[in-house]
Design a protein around this motif. Structure first.
Motif, mmCIF file in Angstrom:
data_model
loop_
_atom_site.group_PDB
_atom_site.id
_atom_site.type_symbol
_atom_site.label_atom_id
_atom_site.label_comp_id
_atom_site.label_asym_id
_atom_site.label_seq_id
_atom_site.Cartn_x
_atom_site.Cartn_y
_atom_site.Cartn_z
ATOM 1 N N SER A 329 21.509 14.248 -35.846
ATOM 2 C CA SER A 329 21.320 15.272 -36.877
ATOM 3 C C SER A 329 20.121 16.172 -36.563
ATOM 4 N N SER A 330 19.083 15.602 -35.938
ATOM 5 C CA SER A 330 17.908 16.415 -35.601
ATOM 6 C C SER A 330 18.162 17.308 -34.393
ATOM 7 N N LEU A 331 19.131 16.925 -33.538
ATOM 8 C CA LEU A 331 19.434 17.702 -32.331
ATOM 9 C C LEU A 331 20.556 18.717 -32.537
ATOM 10 N N GLU A 332 21.179 18.672 -33.687
ATOM 11 C CA GLU A 332 22.415 19.449 -33.893
ATOM 12 C C GLU A 332 22.226 20.943 -33.686
ATOM 13 N N PHE A 333 21.103 21.493 -34.156
ATOM 14 C CA PHE A 333 20.911 22.945 -34.087
ATOM 15 C C PHE A 333 19.898 23.367 -33.019
ATOM 16 N N VAL A 334 19.449 22.410 -32.176
ATOM 17 C CA VAL A 334 18.477 22.742 -31.112
ATOM 18 C C VAL A 334 19.227 23.318 -29.917
ATOM 19 N N PRO A 335 18.903 24.553 -29.483
ATOM 20 C CA PRO A 335 19.677 25.195 -28.402
ATOM 21 C C PRO A 335 19.298 24.734 -26.995
ATOM 22 N N PHE A 336 18.175 24.016 -26.841
ATOM 23 C CA PHE A 336 17.683 23.663 -25.509
ATOM 24 C C PHE A 336 18.085 22.235 -25.138
ATOM 25 N N PRO A 337 18.297 21.984 -23.840
ATOM 26 C CA PRO A 337 18.528 20.603 -23.395
ATOM 27 C C PRO A 337 17.242 19.783 -23.560
ATOM 28 N N PRO A 338 17.348 18.443 -23.628
ATOM 29 C CA PRO A 338 16.162 17.603 -23.862
ATOM 30 C C PRO A 338 15.038 17.820 -22.847
ATOM 31 N N LEU A 339 15.380 18.072 -21.564
ATOM 32 C CA LEU A 339 14.345 18.274 -20.557
ATOM 33 C C LEU A 339 13.505 19.501 -20.876
ATOM 34 N N LEU A 340 14.154 20.612 -21.174
ATOM 35 C CA LEU A 340 13.435 21.840 -21.486
ATOM 36 C C LEU A 340 12.655 21.688 -22.788
ATOM 37 N N GLU A 341 13.232 20.995 -23.733
ATOM 38 C CA GLU A 341 12.586 20.732 -25.015
ATOM 39 C C GLU A 341 11.282 19.953 -24.814
ATOM 40 N N ALA A 342 11.360 18.889 -23.995
ATOM 41 C CA ALA A 342 10.177 18.071 -23.729
ATOM 42 C C ALA A 342 9.133 18.849 -22.936
ATOM 43 N N ALA A 343 9.586 19.634 -21.961
ATOM 44 C CA ALA A 343 8.659 20.406 -21.142
ATOM 45 C C ALA A 343 7.905 21.433 -21.983
ATOM 46 N N ILE A 344 8.606 22.098 -22.900
ATOM 47 C CA ILE A 344 7.953 23.082 -23.773
ATOM 48 C C ILE A 344 6.872 22.420 -24.616
ATOM 49 N N MET A 345 7.195 21.278 -25.200
ATOM 50 C CA MET A 345 6.228 20.597 -26.056
ATOM 51 C C MET A 345 5.039 20.057 -25.268
ATOM 52 N N GLN A 346 5.297 19.498 -24.095
ATOM 53 C CA GLN A 346 4.209 18.962 -23.276
ATOM 54 C C GLN A 346 3.268 20.077 -22.815
ATOM 55 N N LEU A 347 3.847 21.205 -22.392
ATOM 56 C CA LEU A 347 3.015 22.330 -21.945
ATOM 57 C C LEU A 347 2.234 22.931 -23.106
ATOM 58 N N THR A 348 2.863 22.999 -24.278
ATOM 59 C CA THR A 348 2.157 23.486 -25.468
ATOM 60 C C THR A 348 0.975 22.588 -25.806
ATOM 61 N N LEU A 349 1.186 21.289 -25.684
ATOM 62 C CA LEU A 349 0.108 20.339 -25.933
ATOM 63 C C LEU A 349 -1.038 20.533 -24.940
ATOM 64 N N GLU A 350 -0.724 20.765 -23.672
ATOM 65 C CA GLU A 350 -1.765 20.994 -22.665
ATOM 66 C C GLU A 350 -2.529 22.286 -22.949
ATOM 67 N N LEU A 351 -1.818 23.312 -23.429
ATOM 68 C CA LEU A 351 -2.484 24.569 -23.791
ATOM 69 C C LEU A 351 -3.476 24.353 -24.929
ATOM 70 N N LEU A 352 -3.041 23.616 -25.960
ATOM 71 C CA LEU A 352 -3.920 23.345 -27.097
ATOM 72 C C LEU A 352 -5.126 22.507 -26.668
#
Length: 504
Positions: A329-352
């Motif tokens: 249910s949490s993935l239903e409307f997410v347009p990105f594959p899990p790899l890209l999703e994780a990479a975006i969040m990890q890089l955002t965390l490194e930026l912060l």
């Protein structure tokens, strides 16, 4: 004044050699003192010519208050017309002796040794160098234990170490590096413990450095480490005095530089980065528990995002059915594959994280709150990232902050990216391949030609007492075998009082 009344008990109780003053010349006595202090570079010898007599003053530059020495000894001696210099010096703690061994033992305590030519008597006068100390480093805080950190003056840092190791065996080798900058650095070790081969190897590698300038210990690390491109740190960086002292007592070598509060310790193992000074101030069970948490946090930081990607993309049958529906249910409307999703969040965390480091503390705290709450909530509501991924990345971030070494913490986050790619391509099998390659690399990795994964590879059961767990301090009688120390044993007894009490 007699030796027994004035010399501290620690010296009185030691078995000293025969008095040397009656059988040695002045030059021989000078050499005897230098040899006894292992020709440490912070030993200074001041020569004075008073009324036709040669007077030599021996002191450690890092421990002695040179202003007091000049005011209370050197100036009165120069201005005096008396032939007996013992009557010129006034001090409540003045020690008179003819034993050179006592003089050698007292110099690391902050005493100056005054020797007159053609005289058997030595005068020992204390002139300790006072300092204000330094508060605990921000990135190496502990609850129990010393809160003293290094400063940026090399003489002050040497003093901190000498105050904790009052031994004539503590040797300081001072030199400069950089053809233009001439930056001062010091190699510190215990001459009766450290393996001479380690010293020889360090000095040989440093001798090949040809550069205009090195301003920090990290520059040395780049030049002398075995594998430059390894993601794992091969030398230990610390700003804690007690951490340096404990590693020196193990037989390792420390390097400090003028202008830097960071000390470099080598050689080290992978498990050295999970040890803290607090481990040895807490009980065995508590220390072992927290050390296992740190190692588990390292594994979590490296593997958790990749494991999540593998389960979602390939191996979802492992997940319990109840959790599958929640994740779906949490993935239903997410347009990105899990790899890209994780990479975006990890890089955002490194930026912060990078932004928080560069900004002043009050603003950095605000950035953390804004990044953690506002951005996290916004990306979930915009369906860019799933709720589950936010939880996974948050746990990964917290786990990385548990690791005591900042360098290893950063390495663990970097290692997570290739594992995520492997998980996205091959699932759990890709993670296994990635971890196997990392383990092979760690087994081959060396720190100054010493095995990085010791005592697991090569395996040494006796050394496991201070790796994943921390055994009782009284049971750790031997120094690490891989360091090949001159004196292997820290102590010859465990807790002898138990046998005494049983016999009573």
């Amino acid at each position: 004044m007699s030796d027994q009344n004035q010399v501290p008990k620690k010296i009185q109780n030691e078995k000293m050699g025969l008095d040397q003053g009656a059988v040695l010349t002045t030059i021989q006595k000078e050499k005897y003192i230098q040899d006894g202090l292992h020709h440490t570079d912070d030993l200074f010898i001041r020569e004075l010519k008073i009324n036709g007599k040669l007077i030599k003053i021996f002191f450690l530059d890092s421990l002695t208050d040179k202003t007091s020495l000049e005011t209370n000894i050197i100036k009165p001696l120069i201005d005096s017309t008396l032939n007996d210099f013992k009557h010129v010096i006034t001090s409540a703690k003045l020690v008179t002796t003819t034993n050179l061994d006592i003089a050698i033992e007292m110099i690391p305590e902050g005493y100056c040794v005054i020797m007159e030519d053609l005289s058997d008597t030595l005068l020992l006068v204390p002139f300790p160098n006072e300092h204000s100390g330094r508060i605990e480093p921000e990135n190496e805080r502990i609850i129990r234990g010393s809160h003293q950190g290094f400063g940026e003056k090399i003489s002050e840092n040497i003093q901190f170490i000498r105050e904790r190791i009052s031994s004539s065996k503590l040797t300081i080798t001072l030199s400069t590096i950089g053809e233009t900058s001439k930056s001062k650095y010091a190699l510190i070790y215990l001459s009766d413990i450290t393996d001479p081969e380690i010293l020889k190897k360090i000095e040989n590698r440093i001798s090949y450095i040809q550069t205009d300038s090195i301003q920090a210990p990290g520059g040395f690390e780049e030049y002398i480490q075995d594998n430059t491109y390894s993601p794992f740190p091969q030398f230990l960086n610390t700003e804690r005095v007690d951490r340096v002292v404990s590693n020196l007592m193990e037989g390792r070598v420390a390097l400090i530089m003028d202008g830097s509060p960071t000390a470099l310790i080598f050689p080290v193992t992978f498990f050295s980065f999970f040890q803290t000074a607090e481990d040895y101030n807490s009980r065995t069970t508590i220390s072992s528990f927290f050390r296992m948490i740190r190692i588990f946090s390292f594994i979590t930081t490296v593997c958790l995002p990749a494991f999540y990607i593998a389960l979602i993309s390939f191996n979802y049958e492992i997940i319990p059915v109840e959790i599958v529906f929640s994740i779906k249910s949490s993935l239903e409307f997410v347009p990105f594959p899990p790899l890209l999703e994780a990479a975006i969040m990890q890089l955002t965390l490194e930026l912060l994280r990078e932004a928080a480091i560069r900004l002043p503390n009050p603003i950095a705290q605000t950035i953390g709150i804004v990044g953690g709450l506002v951005i996290g909530t916004a990306v979930v509501e915009a369906n860019f990232v799933s709720n589950t991924m936010v939880i996974v990345v948050a746990i990964t971030a917290i786990s990385s902050f548990v690791i005591p070494s900042n360098e290893l913490s950063t390495s663990s986050r970097i290692l997570g990216f290739p594992l995520m790619i492997g998980a996205a391509l091959f699932g759990v099998f890709g993670i296994v391949i990635g971890l196997t390659l990392i383990l092979i690399h760690m087994c081959k990795l060396k720190s100054l030609s010493h095995p990085y994964l010791y005592p697991l590879a090569p395996f040494d059961f006796s050394a496991l007492k201070d790796t994943i767990i921390r055994g009782p301090i009284w049971s750790m009688k031997a120094r690490p075998k891989d360091l090949n120390t001159q004196n292997r044993w820290k102590t010859s007894h465990e807790r002898g009082w138990k046998k005494d009490e049983k016999s009573d």
